[in-house]
Design an enzyme around this catalytic site. Structure first.
Site, PDB file in Angstrom:
ATOM      1  N   GLU A   1     -11.549   0.796 -10.568  1.00 19.09           N
ATOM      2  CA  GLU A   1     -11.112  -0.043 -11.696  1.00 19.09           C
ATOM      3  C   GLU A   1     -12.077  -0.122 -12.974  1.00 19.09           C
ATOM      4  O   GLU A   1     -11.865   0.161 -14.246  1.00 19.09           O
ATOM      5  CB  GLU A   1     -11.308  -1.271 -11.096  1.00 19.09           C
ATOM      6  CG  GLU A   1      -9.760  -1.839 -10.407  1.00 19.09           C
ATOM      7  CD  GLU A   1      -9.935  -1.225  -8.866  1.00 19.09           C
ATOM      8  OE1 GLU A   1     -10.926  -0.828  -8.505  1.00 19.09           O
ATOM      9  OE2 GLU A   1      -9.254  -1.411  -8.184  1.00 19.09           O
TER      10      GLU A   1
ATOM     11  N   GLU B   1       0.776  -1.254  -0.088  1.00 22.75           N
ATOM     12  CA  GLU B   1      -0.166  -0.159  -0.059  1.00 22.75           C
ATOM     13  C   GLU B   1       0.941   1.378  -0.166  1.00 22.75           C
ATOM     14  O   GLU B   1       0.472   2.352  -0.680  1.00 22.75           O
ATOM     15  CB  GLU B   1      -0.779  -0.110   1.339  1.00 22.75           C
ATOM     16  CG  GLU B   1      -2.092  -1.110   1.187  1.00 22.75           C
ATOM     17  CD  GLU B   1      -3.030  -0.996   0.062  1.00 22.75           C
ATOM     18  OE1 GLU B   1      -3.124   0.188  -0.509  1.00 22.75           O
ATOM     19  OE2 GLU B   1      -3.753  -1.878   0.100  1.00 22.75           O
TER      20      GLU B   1
ATOM     21  N   ASP C   1      -4.538  -9.497  -9.012  1.00 17.75           N
ATOM     22  CA  ASP C   1      -4.811  -8.631 -10.002  1.00 17.75           C
ATOM     23  C   ASP C   1      -3.480  -7.745 -10.656  1.00 17.75           C
ATOM     24  O   ASP C   1      -3.100  -7.845 -11.978  1.00 17.75           O
ATOM     25  CB  ASP C   1      -5.781  -7.391  -9.611  1.00 17.75           C
ATOM     26  CG  ASP C   1      -5.817  -6.885  -8.388  1.00 17.75           C
ATOM     27  OD1 ASP C   1      -4.823  -7.260  -7.780  1.00 17.75           O
ATOM     28  OD2 ASP C   1      -6.627  -6.374  -7.818  1.00 17.75           O
TER      29      ASP C   1
ATOM     30  N   ARG D   1       0.910   3.734  -3.209  1.00 20.49           N
ATOM     31  CA  ARG D   1       0.069   5.197  -2.771  1.00 20.49           C
ATOM     32  C   ARG D   1       1.190   6.129  -2.637  1.00 20.49           C
ATOM     33  O   ARG D   1       1.030   7.177  -3.257  1.00 20.49           O
ATOM     34  CB  ARG D   1      -0.800   5.105  -1.618  1.00 20.49           C
ATOM     35  CG  ARG D   1      -1.923   3.881  -1.913  1.00 20.49           C
ATOM     36  CD  ARG D   1      -2.868   3.986  -0.845  1.00 20.49           C
ATOM     37  NE  ARG D   1      -3.836   3.025  -0.816  1.00 20.49           N
ATOM     38  CZ  ARG D   1      -5.029   2.793  -0.127  1.00 20.49           C
ATOM     39  NH1 ARG D   1      -5.692   4.048   0.011  1.00 20.49           N
ATOM     40  NH2 ARG D   1      -5.746   1.671  -0.284  1.00 20.49           N
TER      41      ARG D   1
HETATM   42  C1  DMJ Z   1      -6.137   0.617  -5.124  1.00 19.21           C
HETATM   43  O1  DMJ Z   1      -5.302   0.842  -4.253  1.00 19.21           O
HETATM   44  C2  DMJ Z   1      -5.470  -0.120  -6.339  1.00 19.21           C
HETATM   45  O2  DMJ Z   1      -5.893   0.423  -7.389  1.00 19.21           O
HETATM   46  C3  DMJ Z   1      -5.029  -1.531  -6.091  1.00 19.21           C
HETATM   47  O3  DMJ Z   1      -4.519  -2.108  -7.300  1.00 19.21           O
HETATM   48  C4  DMJ Z   1      -6.346  -2.133  -5.865  1.00 19.21           C
HETATM   49  N1  DMJ Z   1      -7.257  -1.528  -4.948  1.00 19.21           N
HETATM   50  C5  DMJ Z   1      -7.291   0.074  -4.761  1.00 19.21           C
HETATM   51  C6  DMJ Z   1      -8.612   0.286  -5.495  1.00 19.21           C
HETATM   52  O4  DMJ Z   1      -9.596  -0.395  -5.692  1.00 19.21           O
END
Ligand code: DMJ
Length: 454
Positions: free
Chosen positions: A361, A118, A245, A122
Protein backbone atom coordinates in the site's frame (compact mmCIF):
# COMPACT_ATOMS: atom_id res chain seq x y z
CA UNK A 1 23.91 48.97 -27.48
CA UNK A 2 24.10 48.30 -23.70
CA UNK A 3 20.59 46.88 -24.06
CA UNK A 4 21.78 44.38 -26.66
CA UNK A 5 24.64 43.33 -24.39
CA UNK A 6 22.26 42.89 -21.48
CA UNK A 7 19.82 40.87 -23.59
CA UNK A 8 22.61 38.63 -24.91
CA UNK A 9 23.92 38.06 -21.38
CA UNK A 10 20.40 37.26 -20.18
CA UNK A 11 19.84 34.79 -23.03
CA UNK A 12 23.18 33.09 -22.41
CA UNK A 13 22.38 32.72 -18.72
CA UNK A 14 18.92 31.35 -19.53
CA UNK A 15 20.39 28.78 -21.96
CA UNK A 16 22.99 27.78 -19.39
CA UNK A 17 20.29 27.33 -16.73
CA UNK A 18 18.16 25.30 -19.12
CA UNK A 19 21.12 23.11 -20.06
CA UNK A 20 21.96 22.53 -16.38
CA UNK A 21 18.34 21.71 -15.66
CA UNK A 22 18.25 19.42 -18.69
CA UNK A 23 21.39 17.62 -17.48
CA UNK A 24 20.00 17.23 -13.97
CA UNK A 25 16.75 15.90 -15.40
CA UNK A 26 18.47 13.39 -17.63
CA UNK A 27 20.68 12.29 -14.70
CA UNK A 28 17.49 11.75 -12.66
CA UNK A 29 15.88 9.83 -15.52
CA UNK A 30 18.95 7.63 -15.89
CA UNK A 31 18.98 6.97 -12.14
CA UNK A 32 15.29 6.03 -12.23
CA UNK A 33 15.95 3.73 -15.19
CA UNK A 34 18.65 1.96 -13.18
CA UNK A 35 16.33 1.61 -10.20
CA UNK A 36 13.60 0.12 -12.40
CA UNK A 37 16.15 -2.41 -13.68
CA UNK A 38 17.11 -3.24 -10.09
CA UNK A 39 13.47 -3.76 -9.10
CA UNK A 40 13.04 -6.05 -12.11
CA UNK A 41 16.09 -8.09 -11.10
CA UNK A 42 14.80 -8.47 -7.54
CA UNK A 43 11.32 -9.37 -8.76
CA UNK A 44 12.91 -12.04 -10.90
CA UNK A 45 14.80 -13.33 -7.86
CA UNK A 46 11.50 -13.76 -6.00
CA UNK A 47 9.81 -15.34 -9.02
CA UNK A 48 12.71 -17.71 -9.78
CA UNK A 49 12.55 -19.03 -6.25
CA UNK A 50 8.81 -19.58 -6.57
CA UNK A 51 9.54 -21.55 -9.76
CA UNK A 52 12.33 -23.47 -8.07
CA UNK A 53 10.70 -24.44 -4.77
CA UNK A 54 6.96 -24.01 -5.15
CA UNK A 55 6.09 -24.39 -8.83
CA UNK A 56 2.41 -25.25 -9.23
CA UNK A 57 1.52 -24.33 -5.63
CA UNK A 58 -0.34 -21.29 -4.38
CA UNK A 59 2.66 -19.69 -2.72
CA UNK A 60 6.30 -20.04 -1.79
CA UNK A 61 7.39 -20.47 1.80
CA UNK A 62 10.83 -18.94 1.37
CA UNK A 63 12.52 -20.06 4.57
CA UNK A 64 11.43 -23.69 4.48
CA UNK A 65 11.77 -23.65 0.66
CA UNK A 66 8.46 -25.38 0.14
CA UNK A 67 5.17 -24.71 -1.57
CA UNK A 68 1.99 -23.87 0.31
CA UNK A 69 -1.63 -24.30 -0.82
CA UNK A 70 -4.37 -22.28 0.80
CA UNK A 71 -7.06 -24.94 0.60
CA UNK A 72 -5.01 -28.13 0.50
CA UNK A 73 -5.02 -28.07 -3.30
CA UNK A 74 -3.59 -25.39 -5.51
CA UNK A 75 -5.49 -22.62 -7.28
CA UNK A 76 -2.22 -21.23 -8.65
CA UNK A 77 -2.51 -18.01 -6.66
CA UNK A 78 1.06 -16.87 -7.29
CA UNK A 79 1.24 -17.51 -11.05
CA UNK A 80 -2.15 -15.90 -11.67
CA UNK A 81 -1.38 -12.94 -9.41
CA UNK A 82 2.10 -12.46 -10.88
CA UNK A 83 1.34 -12.93 -14.58
CA UNK A 84 0.57 -9.31 -15.48
CA UNK A 85 3.72 -8.13 -13.66
CA UNK A 86 5.78 -10.63 -15.67
CA UNK A 87 4.16 -9.26 -18.83
CA UNK A 88 4.69 -5.59 -17.90
CA UNK A 89 8.35 -6.24 -17.08
CA UNK A 90 8.80 -8.04 -20.40
CA UNK A 91 9.95 -11.23 -18.72
CA UNK A 92 8.68 -13.08 -21.73
CA UNK A 93 9.94 -16.61 -21.10
CA UNK A 94 8.72 -16.56 -17.50
CA UNK A 95 5.35 -15.12 -18.55
CA UNK A 96 4.96 -17.83 -21.18
CA UNK A 97 5.70 -20.57 -18.62
CA UNK A 98 3.26 -19.08 -16.11
CA UNK A 99 0.55 -18.69 -18.75
CA UNK A 100 0.95 -22.23 -19.96
CA UNK A 101 0.81 -23.58 -16.38
CA UNK A 102 -2.42 -21.65 -15.84
CA UNK A 103 -4.25 -22.56 -19.04
CA UNK A 104 -3.21 -26.23 -18.84
CA UNK A 105 -3.62 -26.89 -15.13
CA UNK A 106 -5.99 -24.45 -13.49
CA UNK A 107 -9.40 -25.93 -12.78
CA UNK A 108 -12.05 -24.45 -10.54
CA UNK A 109 -14.14 -27.61 -10.46
CA UNK A 110 -13.13 -28.38 -6.90
CA UNK A 111 -15.00 -29.37 -3.78
CA UNK A 112 -13.47 -26.65 -1.62
CA UNK A 113 -14.82 -23.60 0.20
CA UNK A 114 -12.88 -20.55 -0.93
CA UNK A 115 -12.83 -17.01 0.39
CA UNK A 116 -14.82 -15.03 -2.14
CA UNK A 117 -12.98 -11.75 -1.55
CA UNK A 118 -9.44 -13.11 -1.91
CA UNK A 119 -10.29 -15.28 -4.90
CA UNK A 120 -12.04 -12.37 -6.59
CA UNK A 121 -9.28 -9.80 -6.18
CA UNK A 122 -6.36 -12.16 -6.84
CA UNK A 123 -7.63 -14.78 -9.28
CA UNK A 124 -10.55 -13.16 -11.06
CA UNK A 125 -8.70 -9.83 -11.21
CA UNK A 126 -5.47 -11.49 -12.33
CA UNK A 127 -7.11 -13.57 -15.05
CA UNK A 128 -9.01 -10.57 -16.40
CA UNK A 129 -6.06 -8.19 -16.52
CA UNK A 130 -3.85 -10.83 -18.14
CA UNK A 131 -6.59 -11.53 -20.66
CA UNK A 132 -6.74 -7.83 -21.50
CA UNK A 133 -2.96 -7.66 -21.87
CA UNK A 134 -2.60 -10.80 -24.00
CA UNK A 135 -5.94 -11.33 -25.74
CA UNK A 136 -5.68 -15.02 -24.75
CA UNK A 137 -9.30 -16.21 -24.71
CA UNK A 138 -8.42 -19.18 -22.49
CA UNK A 139 -7.77 -16.74 -19.62
CA UNK A 140 -11.20 -15.16 -20.13
CA UNK A 141 -12.83 -18.61 -20.20
CA UNK A 142 -11.22 -19.44 -16.87
CA UNK A 143 -12.41 -16.12 -15.46
CA UNK A 144 -15.96 -16.75 -16.64
CA UNK A 145 -15.98 -20.25 -15.17
CA UNK A 146 -14.72 -18.87 -11.86
CA UNK A 147 -17.25 -16.02 -11.92
CA UNK A 148 -20.13 -18.49 -12.38
CA UNK A 149 -18.93 -20.65 -9.53
CA UNK A 150 -18.66 -17.65 -7.21
CA UNK A 151 -22.15 -16.29 -7.98
CA UNK A 152 -24.03 -18.34 -5.30
CA UNK A 153 -22.08 -16.37 -2.69
CA UNK A 154 -24.60 -13.54 -3.17
CA UNK A 155 -27.62 -15.75 -2.33
CA UNK A 156 -28.26 -14.22 1.07
CA UNK A 157 -31.47 -12.45 2.13
CA UNK A 158 -29.73 -9.06 1.77
CA UNK A 159 -27.72 -9.76 -1.39
CA UNK A 160 -24.54 -9.22 0.61
CA UNK A 161 -22.06 -12.04 -0.07
CA UNK A 162 -21.23 -14.79 2.39
CA UNK A 163 -17.54 -15.11 3.21
CA UNK A 164 -17.00 -18.58 1.70
CA UNK A 165 -18.46 -20.45 -1.25
CA UNK A 166 -17.86 -24.02 -2.37
CA UNK A 167 -16.58 -23.92 -5.95
CA UNK A 168 -18.26 -27.21 -6.90
CA UNK A 169 -21.50 -27.29 -4.92
CA UNK A 170 -22.21 -23.56 -4.62
CA UNK A 171 -22.88 -23.97 -0.90
CA UNK A 172 -22.02 -20.95 1.20
CA UNK A 173 -20.93 -20.37 4.76
CA UNK A 174 -19.98 -17.67 7.29
CA UNK A 175 -22.51 -14.87 7.45
CA UNK A 176 -20.46 -12.32 9.35
CA UNK A 177 -18.29 -10.28 7.02
CA UNK A 178 -17.15 -6.70 6.47
CA UNK A 179 -17.42 -3.85 3.94
CA UNK A 180 -14.10 -4.68 2.26
CA UNK A 181 -15.39 -8.17 1.50
CA UNK A 182 -18.87 -7.04 0.44
CA UNK A 183 -17.76 -3.96 -1.48
CA UNK A 184 -14.56 -4.95 -3.27
CA UNK A 185 -16.06 -7.03 -6.05
CA UNK A 186 -17.56 -4.73 -8.66
CA UNK A 187 -14.42 -3.93 -10.65
CA UNK A 188 -13.80 -7.64 -11.28
CA UNK A 189 -17.39 -8.85 -11.65
CA UNK A 190 -18.26 -5.71 -13.60
CA UNK A 191 -15.54 -6.10 -16.18
CA UNK A 192 -16.39 -9.80 -16.46
CA UNK A 193 -19.93 -8.73 -17.37
CA UNK A 194 -18.66 -6.33 -20.00
CA UNK A 195 -16.31 -8.92 -21.52
CA UNK A 196 -18.84 -11.77 -21.56
CA UNK A 197 -22.01 -9.71 -22.17
CA UNK A 198 -23.57 -11.32 -19.08
CA UNK A 199 -25.08 -8.56 -16.91
CA UNK A 200 -25.65 -10.86 -13.92
CA UNK A 201 -22.08 -10.45 -12.64
CA UNK A 202 -22.32 -6.66 -12.62
CA UNK A 203 -25.77 -6.67 -11.03
CA UNK A 204 -24.89 -8.99 -8.13
CA UNK A 205 -21.66 -7.21 -7.21
CA UNK A 206 -23.24 -3.76 -7.57
CA UNK A 207 -26.11 -4.75 -5.31
CA UNK A 208 -23.63 -5.90 -2.66
CA UNK A 209 -21.87 -2.53 -2.84
CA UNK A 210 -25.15 -0.60 -2.63
CA UNK A 211 -26.48 -2.74 0.24
CA UNK A 212 -23.30 -1.97 2.19
CA UNK A 213 -23.60 1.75 1.49
CA UNK A 214 -27.31 1.78 2.42
CA UNK A 215 -26.45 0.59 5.91
CA UNK A 216 -24.08 3.48 6.67
CA UNK A 217 -24.83 5.35 9.88
CA UNK A 218 -26.57 8.74 9.97
CA UNK A 219 -23.05 10.20 10.23
CA UNK A 220 -22.17 8.52 6.92
CA UNK A 221 -19.75 5.92 8.29
CA UNK A 222 -19.65 2.13 7.94
CA UNK A 223 -18.52 -0.37 10.59
CA UNK A 224 -16.14 -3.30 10.40
CA UNK A 225 -18.54 -6.22 10.91
CA UNK A 226 -21.88 -6.95 9.23
CA UNK A 227 -24.20 -9.97 9.11
CA UNK A 228 -25.31 -10.77 5.56
CA UNK A 229 -28.45 -12.57 6.71
CA UNK A 230 -29.84 -9.83 8.97
CA UNK A 231 -28.04 -6.83 7.49
CA UNK A 232 -27.17 -5.73 11.04
CA UNK A 233 -23.78 -4.40 12.07
CA UNK A 234 -21.87 -6.73 14.36
CA UNK A 235 -19.02 -4.29 14.97
CA UNK A 236 -19.42 -0.52 14.71
CA UNK A 237 -15.76 0.44 14.70
CA UNK A 238 -15.09 2.62 11.66
CA UNK A 239 -11.74 3.22 9.98
CA UNK A 240 -9.92 3.00 6.64
CA UNK A 241 -7.92 -0.07 7.63
CA UNK A 242 -8.23 -3.76 6.75
CA UNK A 243 -11.86 -4.86 6.63
CA UNK A 244 -13.10 -1.53 5.24
CA UNK A 245 -10.25 -0.01 3.14
CA UNK A 246 -11.02 -1.14 -0.40
CA UNK A 247 -14.78 -0.54 -0.04
CA UNK A 248 -13.98 3.16 -0.39
CA UNK A 249 -11.46 2.45 -3.14
CA UNK A 250 -14.10 0.70 -5.26
CA UNK A 251 -16.71 3.43 -4.84
CA UNK A 252 -14.32 5.80 -6.59
CA UNK A 253 -12.79 3.37 -9.07
CA UNK A 254 -16.10 1.89 -10.27
CA UNK A 255 -17.22 5.39 -11.11
CA UNK A 256 -13.99 5.93 -13.06
CA UNK A 257 -13.93 2.56 -14.87
CA UNK A 258 -17.62 2.12 -15.65
CA UNK A 259 -18.84 5.71 -15.47
CA UNK A 260 -21.41 4.42 -12.95
CA UNK A 261 -22.95 7.56 -11.45
CA UNK A 262 -24.38 5.68 -8.47
CA UNK A 263 -20.83 4.84 -7.46
CA UNK A 264 -19.81 8.49 -7.81
CA UNK A 265 -22.77 9.55 -5.67
CA UNK A 266 -22.00 6.94 -3.01
CA UNK A 267 -18.38 8.13 -2.94
CA UNK A 268 -19.49 11.76 -2.61
CA UNK A 269 -21.84 10.82 0.21
CA UNK A 270 -19.17 8.84 2.07
CA UNK A 271 -15.83 10.56 1.85
CA UNK A 272 -16.72 13.76 3.76
CA UNK A 273 -17.56 11.61 6.82
CA UNK A 274 -14.26 9.77 6.52
CA UNK A 275 -12.41 13.08 6.43
CA UNK A 276 -14.47 14.53 9.27
CA UNK A 277 -14.47 11.68 11.79
CA UNK A 278 -11.45 9.54 10.94
CA UNK A 279 -8.83 12.13 9.94
CA UNK A 280 -6.80 13.22 12.96
CA UNK A 281 -4.43 16.20 12.84
CA UNK A 282 -1.99 16.10 15.65
CA UNK A 283 1.19 18.16 16.08
CA UNK A 284 1.07 19.29 12.45
CA UNK A 285 0.83 15.67 11.24
CA UNK A 286 -2.16 14.09 9.55
CA UNK A 287 -3.25 10.55 10.40
CA UNK A 288 -6.50 8.60 10.00
CA UNK A 289 -7.63 6.74 13.13
CA UNK A 290 -10.74 4.86 14.25
CA UNK A 291 -14.12 6.17 15.42
CA UNK A 292 -17.47 4.65 16.29
CA UNK A 293 -19.73 4.75 13.23
CA UNK A 294 -22.79 5.80 15.27
CA UNK A 295 -21.33 8.45 17.57
CA UNK A 296 -18.22 9.57 15.67
CA UNK A 297 -16.27 9.23 18.91
CA UNK A 298 -12.58 8.38 18.54
CA UNK A 299 -12.01 4.74 19.47
CA UNK A 300 -8.36 4.20 18.54
CA UNK A 301 -5.40 6.29 17.42
CA UNK A 302 -3.89 3.61 15.22
CA UNK A 303 -2.76 3.62 11.60
CA UNK A 304 -0.77 0.96 9.79
CA UNK A 305 0.58 -0.66 6.67
CA UNK A 306 -2.91 -1.28 5.25
CA UNK A 307 -4.11 2.30 5.87
CA UNK A 308 -1.20 3.54 3.78
CA UNK A 309 -3.23 3.01 0.58
CA UNK A 310 -5.29 6.08 1.42
CA UNK A 311 -2.93 8.81 0.16
CA UNK A 312 -3.11 7.10 -3.24
CA UNK A 313 -6.89 7.09 -3.17
CA UNK A 314 -6.97 10.73 -2.09
CA UNK A 315 -4.61 11.57 -4.95
CA UNK A 316 -6.54 9.72 -7.65
CA UNK A 317 -9.79 11.31 -6.46
CA UNK A 318 -8.31 14.82 -6.65
CA UNK A 319 -7.36 15.74 -3.06
CA UNK A 320 -3.62 16.15 -3.55
CA UNK A 321 -3.08 18.38 -0.55
CA UNK A 322 -4.49 15.84 1.90
CA UNK A 323 -2.75 13.03 0.01
CA UNK A 324 0.69 14.64 0.34
CA UNK A 325 0.12 15.39 4.01
CA UNK A 326 -0.91 11.80 4.83
CA UNK A 327 1.88 10.29 2.73
CA UNK A 328 4.40 12.20 4.86
CA UNK A 329 2.99 10.39 7.91
CA UNK A 330 3.15 7.00 6.21
CA UNK A 331 6.78 7.65 5.38
CA UNK A 332 7.47 8.69 8.96
CA UNK A 333 5.91 5.38 10.05
CA UNK A 334 8.18 3.52 7.62
CA UNK A 335 11.29 5.31 8.84
CA UNK A 336 10.73 4.61 12.54
CA UNK A 337 12.30 1.16 12.03
CA UNK A 338 13.23 1.40 8.33
CA UNK A 339 10.31 -0.95 7.58
CA UNK A 340 6.70 -0.13 8.40
CA UNK A 341 4.84 -2.03 11.13
CA UNK A 342 1.44 -3.57 10.60
CA UNK A 343 -0.09 -1.19 13.18
CA UNK A 344 1.25 1.91 14.91
CA UNK A 345 -0.27 4.08 17.63
CA UNK A 346 0.39 7.49 16.11
CA UNK A 347 -0.26 9.33 19.40
CA UNK A 348 2.45 7.49 21.30
CA UNK A 349 4.50 6.27 18.31
CA UNK A 350 4.42 2.78 19.82
CA UNK A 351 4.18 -0.19 17.55
CA UNK A 352 0.96 -2.12 18.25
CA UNK A 353 1.46 -4.98 15.76
CA UNK A 354 5.07 -5.66 14.85
CA UNK A 355 4.79 -7.76 11.71
CA UNK A 356 5.52 -6.71 8.10
CA UNK A 357 3.89 -8.76 5.38
CA UNK A 358 5.70 -7.16 2.42
CA UNK A 359 2.60 -5.09 1.83
CA UNK A 360 2.24 -2.83 -1.23
CA UNK A 361 0.00 0.00 0.00
CA UNK A 362 2.67 2.55 0.91
CA UNK A 363 4.45 1.93 -2.42
CA UNK A 364 1.17 2.23 -4.32
CA UNK A 365 0.53 5.66 -2.77
CA UNK A 366 4.09 6.76 -3.55
CA UNK A 367 3.60 5.80 -7.20
CA UNK A 368 0.24 7.62 -7.41
CA UNK A 369 1.69 10.74 -5.82
CA UNK A 370 4.67 10.71 -8.14
CA UNK A 371 2.35 10.34 -11.12
CA UNK A 372 0.12 13.23 -10.09
CA UNK A 373 2.74 15.68 -8.82
CA UNK A 374 5.91 14.77 -10.77
CA UNK A 375 7.70 15.69 -7.55
CA UNK A 376 11.07 13.84 -7.48
CA UNK A 377 10.81 13.52 -3.72
CA UNK A 378 8.37 10.65 -4.20
CA UNK A 379 10.90 8.73 -6.24
CA UNK A 380 13.47 9.38 -3.51
CA UNK A 381 10.95 8.09 -0.98
CA UNK A 382 10.47 4.96 -3.07
CA UNK A 383 14.22 4.50 -3.40
CA UNK A 384 14.67 4.63 0.38
CA UNK A 385 11.86 2.12 0.90
CA UNK A 386 13.13 -0.22 -1.80
CA UNK A 387 16.64 -0.16 -0.27
CA UNK A 388 15.22 -1.13 3.14
CA UNK A 389 12.94 -3.74 1.57
CA UNK A 390 15.90 -5.45 -0.10
CA UNK A 391 18.14 -5.07 2.94
CA UNK A 392 15.77 -6.70 5.42
CA UNK A 393 13.51 -8.97 3.38
CA UNK A 394 15.71 -10.53 0.70
CA UNK A 395 16.93 -14.06 1.32
CA UNK A 396 18.68 -16.51 -0.98
CA UNK A 397 15.36 -18.21 -1.59
CA UNK A 398 13.04 -15.28 -2.25
CA UNK A 399 11.58 -12.45 -0.20
CA UNK A 400 10.40 -12.99 3.39
CA UNK A 401 7.89 -11.22 5.57
CA UNK A 402 9.05 -10.06 8.99
CA UNK A 403 7.55 -11.25 12.26
CA UNK A 404 8.99 -8.17 13.95
CA UNK A 405 10.02 -4.93 12.32
CA UNK A 406 12.07 -3.94 15.35
CA UNK A 407 14.24 -7.05 15.65
CA UNK A 408 13.84 -7.85 11.91
CA UNK A 409 13.07 -11.47 12.79
CA UNK A 410 11.85 -13.21 9.64
CA UNK A 411 8.61 -15.01 8.87
CA UNK A 412 8.27 -17.93 6.46
CA UNK A 413 5.85 -16.17 4.10
CA UNK A 414 5.86 -14.59 0.64
CA UNK A 415 2.26 -13.71 -0.21
CA UNK A 416 1.26 -13.64 -3.86
CA UNK A 417 0.52 -9.91 -3.58
CA UNK A 418 4.25 -9.26 -3.24
CA UNK A 419 4.57 -10.22 -6.91
CA UNK A 420 1.23 -8.79 -8.01
CA UNK A 421 1.53 -5.49 -6.21
CA UNK A 422 4.61 -4.57 -4.19
CA UNK A 423 7.16 -5.18 -6.93
CA UNK A 424 4.82 -3.87 -9.64
CA UNK A 425 4.31 -0.53 -7.90
CA UNK A 426 8.04 -0.16 -7.17
CA UNK A 427 8.74 -0.88 -10.82
CA UNK A 428 6.13 1.52 -12.18
CA UNK A 429 7.36 4.27 -9.87
CA UNK A 430 10.79 4.19 -11.55
CA UNK A 431 10.03 2.91 -15.04
CA UNK A 432 9.47 5.22 -18.01
CA UNK A 433 5.87 6.49 -18.32
CA UNK A 434 5.30 4.43 -21.47
CA UNK A 435 5.58 1.17 -19.48
CA UNK A 436 1.92 1.43 -18.59
CA UNK A 437 -0.34 4.34 -19.45
CA UNK A 438 -1.61 5.20 -15.99
CA UNK A 439 -4.70 7.09 -17.07
CA UNK A 440 -5.84 4.32 -19.45
CA UNK A 441 -6.26 1.77 -16.65
CA UNK A 442 -7.83 1.32 -13.25
CA UNK A 443 -5.92 -0.93 -10.87
CA UNK A 444 -8.04 -3.33 -8.89
CA UNK A 445 -7.14 -3.59 -5.23
CA UNK A 446 -4.60 -6.30 -6.07
CA UNK A 447 -2.82 -4.00 -8.60
CA UNK A 448 -4.26 -5.74 -11.65
CA UNK A 449 -4.69 -3.07 -14.33
CA UNK A 450 -8.14 -3.18 -15.93
CA UNK A 451 -9.01 -1.16 -18.98
CA UNK A 452 -12.12 0.01 -20.76
CA UNK A 453 -11.46 -2.38 -23.64
CA UNK A 454 -14.70 -4.27 -24.03
C1 DMJ B 1 -3.94 -7.29 -0.91
O1 DMJ B 1 -4.49 -8.54 -1.01
C2 DMJ B 1 -4.88 -6.22 -1.39
O2 DMJ B 1 -4.17 -5.06 -1.64
C3 DMJ B 1 -5.98 -5.94 -0.40
O3 DMJ B 1 -6.80 -4.89 -0.80
C4 DMJ B 1 -5.40 -5.62 0.95
N1 DMJ B 1 -4.43 -6.55 1.39
C5 DMJ B 1 -3.45 -7.08 0.49
C6 DMJ B 1 -2.12 -6.37 0.51
O4 DMJ B 1 -1.73 -5.85 1.68
Amino acid sequence: MPDRIAITAFLLAAFAALATHGCAKSRQDEHARQLAARVRTEFLHAWNNYERYAWGHDALRPLSKTGHDWYGQSLLMTPVDALDTLILMHLDAEAARARSLIVNNLSFDRDIYVKNFEVTIRLLGGLLSSYQLTGDKRLLNLAEDLGKRLLPVFNSPTGLPYVYVNLRTGQTRDAVTNPAETGTLLLEFGILSKLTSRPVFYEKAKRALVETFKRRSPLGLVGEGINVETGAWTNTDSHISGGIDSYYEYLWKCWRLFGDKDCRDMWNASIPAVNKYLADETGGELWYGHADMQTGKRTKTTYGALDAFFPGLLAVSGDLKQARHLQASSFKMWNLYSIEPEILDYKTMHVVARSYHLRPEIVESTYYLYYYTGDPKYRRMGEKMFGDFVKYCRTDSGYVALADVISKQQLDEMESFVLAETFKYFYLLFASPGTLEFDKVIFNTEAHPLSRMW
